[in-house]
Design a protein around this motif. Structure first.
Motif, mmCIF file in Angstrom:
data_model
loop_
_atom_site.group_PDB
_atom_site.id
_atom_site.type_symbol
_atom_site.label_atom_id
_atom_site.label_comp_id
_atom_site.label_asym_id
_atom_site.label_seq_id
_atom_site.Cartn_x
_atom_site.Cartn_y
_atom_site.Cartn_z
ATOM 1 N N ALA A 212 0.590 -1.288 0.112
ATOM 2 C CA ALA A 212 -0.048 0.106 -0.113
ATOM 3 C C ALA A 212 0.775 1.205 0.024
ATOM 4 C CB ALA A 212 -1.027 -0.092 1.197
ATOM 5 N N GLY A 334 -2.206 -4.910 -1.306
ATOM 6 C CA GLY A 334 -1.923 -3.826 -0.514
ATOM 7 C C GLY A 334 -2.057 -2.750 -1.680
ATOM 8 N N GLN A 335 -1.158 -2.791 -2.842
ATOM 9 C CA GLN A 335 -1.334 -1.763 -3.839
ATOM 10 C C GLN A 335 -2.730 -1.292 -4.535
ATOM 11 O OE1 GLN A 335 1.858 -3.774 -6.237
ATOM 12 N NE2 GLN A 335 3.490 -2.387 -5.474
ATOM 13 N N ALA A 337 -5.232 -1.651 -2.973
ATOM 14 C CA ALA A 337 -6.015 -0.588 -2.099
ATOM 15 C C ALA A 337 -5.302 0.659 -1.729
ATOM 16 C CB ALA A 337 -5.966 -1.120 -0.571
ATOM 17 N N GLY A 338 -3.921 0.662 -1.891
ATOM 18 C CA GLY A 338 -3.303 2.040 -1.666
ATOM 19 C C GLY A 338 -3.318 3.058 -2.946
#
Length: 378
Positions: A212, A334-335, A337-338
Motif C-alpha cells: 500500500a 496492498g497496492q 488498496a493503496g
C-alpha cells in the motif's frame, strides 16, 4: 553457458519486462496519459489500482498452474500477456479501454513470478537459490531504469513507448520458451491453499502494508514531481532512471538476509522507503531530494520484495511457487488498496499531508516480525 545461468538471465529479463514495462511504466507516463485522456488524480488512482488487481488475480492462477502444467508454459504466457496488454495501452482511445489494458498488462507480472521460483528450485543448487531468486527479482529495476531513457528519447510519446515495450515482450516469449525448464511441483499438496500458520500470517501483514505504501511512488511519483517541481517528461524520466538503477541493489537481498536476518533487513529498508516518500512528496522536496528519494525508493522496494520472496519460500519450502505467491499477492492487494487511497487523499489533502501519511504507513509494516521458531534461510 550453463542451464542455470541461462535461466537466471532469461528470468531477470522476463521480470524486467513484465514488472518494469508492463506494470510500473504506467506511473512514468501518467502525466502525458492524463493530459491526453483527461483522467484526473482520482481516476488515475483507480486505473493504477486496476493494474495491481490484475496482478492479484493472475498470481493465484499462476501458482496453481505452475504446480500443474509446469514453469515453462506459464512463463511464456506471462510474456505474451504483457505484449497484448501493452499493445492495448498503446492503442487506448479512452479511459475505459486504458483501464482494461492496464489491468491485463499488470496481470503479466502475476503470471511471471511463480514459475521462475519453481524453475529455480528445480534447476539451481539449494545453496544458490536465495541469491538466484533475489537476482531474478531485481530485474524489475532494469525494466524501470530502461523505461526512463525511452521516455527521454521519444519525448513522452507514451503510445510509441508502449508499442516498443510490447515488441520486446514478444521477443522475450521466444527466449523464455527455449530456456525455462518445464518444472512442476511433486508435492502431494499441489493445488491446495497453503496453511495460514503464524509465520505466513506475519508475512501477509507486512507485505500488505508495504505494498500500500509503495503506491505513493509507483503510481504517483511522476504526479508528485509535476505538482511539486513542475517537472515534465525529462525530469520524470530522470526520476524513473534513478529508481530503476538503484533498485539493482535489491539483487543483494539474499546475501543481506543470510548475514543479518530477515527482521533487520526488513526494518532498515522500510525506513528507507518512508524517507524516500517524504523526499519526493513533502513540502521540502527539491530537485535533488526528489532524485535521491527516487533512488532510495528503488533500492528499498526491490530489497523488500526480495525479503518477502525469501520469507515466503522459506515458510513453504516444499512449495516455492506458492510461497512466493503468498508474499507477492499480498503486496499487490496492498497496492490495489493503496493507489486509489493515495489519489483520494491527494485530491482532498494535498501532496504534503498525503506523503506524510504514506511514509507512516510504510513504517507500520515493521510491526510484523518473523516467527523466531520458524526456520531461517541459510
Amino acid at each position: 553457458m550453463s542451464p542455470a545461468l541461462r535461466l537466471g538471465i532469461v528470468g531477470f529479463s522476463l521480470i524486467g519486462v513484465c514488472y518494469g514495462f508492463a506494470r510500473f511504466a504506467f506511473g512514468l507516463f501518467l502525466p502525458e496519459i492524463d493530459a491526453d485522456l483527461a483522467l484526473g488524480p482520482a481516476l488515475s488512482g483507480v486505473i493504477s489500482g486496476g493494474s495491481f488487481l490484475g496482478y492479484c488475480l493472475a498470481i493465484v492462477g499462476s501458482a496453481y498452474l505452475t504446480e500443474r502444467i509446469g514453469a515453462r508454459a506459464v512463463a511464456v504466457s506471462a510474456a505474451l500477456v504483457a505484449a497484448v496488454g501493452m499493445a492495448g495501452i498503446a492503442m487506448a482511445p479512452n479511459a475505459f479501454w486504458l483501464a482494461s489494458a492496464v489491468m491485463l498488462a499488470g496481470s503479466s507480472t502475476g503470471l511471471a513470478s511463480p514459475p521462475m521460483a519453481a524453475a529455480v528450485a528445480a534447476a539451481v543448487r539449494r545453496d544458490r537459490q536465495d541469491k538466484t531468486n533475489s537476482t531474478i527479482n531485481a530485474g524489475t529495476s532494469v525494466g524501470v531504469a530502461l523505461s526512463g531513457p525511452v521516455a527521454l528519447a521519444i519525448g513522452g510519446q507514451w503510445r510509441l513507448a508502449f508499442a516498443a515495450f510490447a515488441a520486446a515482450a514478444l521477443v522475450l516469449a521466444i527466449a523464455t520458451a527455449r530456456c525455462v525448464p518445464s518444472a512442476t511441483s511433486r508435492s502431494a499438496t499441489a493445488g491446495v491453499l497453503p496453511p495460514i500458520n503464524d509465520d505466513v500470517a506475519r508475512l501477509i501483514m507486512a507485505a500488505f502494508i508495504m505494498g500500500a505504501a509503495s503506491t505513493a511512488i509507483w503510481s504517483f511519483g511522476g504526479q508528485l514531481a509535476t505538482l511539486r517541481l513542475g517537472w515534465g517528461t525529462t525530469g520524470i524520466g530522470l526520476l524513473w532512471i534513478a529508481i530503476g538503477a538503484a533498485g539493482i541493489a535489491g539483487a543483494g537481498a539474499g546475501s543481506l538476509v543470510g548475514r543479518f536476518g530477515i527482521d533487520r533487513v526488513h526494518w532498515g529498508f522500510l525506513g528507507a522507503m518512508a524517507v524516500s516518500i517524504l523526499a519526493v512528496g513533502s513540502g521540502l522536496a527539491t530537485p535533488g531530494t526528489t532524485i535521491a528519494g527516487g533512488a532510495l525508493f528503488g533500492a528499498a522496494y526491490v530489497m523488500l520484495t526480495g525479503v518477502y520472496l525469501i520469507w515466503g519460500v522459506t515458510a513453504l519450502s516444499d512449495r516455492p511457487a506458492t510461497g512466493l505467491m503468498v508474499g507477492f499477492l499480498t503486496i499487490a492487494i496492498g497496492q490495489t488498496a493503496g493507489a486509489p487511497l493515495f489519489g483520494l487523499l491527494l485530491d482532498a489533502l494535498g501532496p504534503n499531508v498525503t506523503a506524510m501519511i504514506f511514509a507512516g504507513i510504510a513504517m507500520t509494516a515493521g510491526l510484523a516480525r518473523v516467527n523466531r521458531r520458524a526456520p531461517q534461510p541459510q
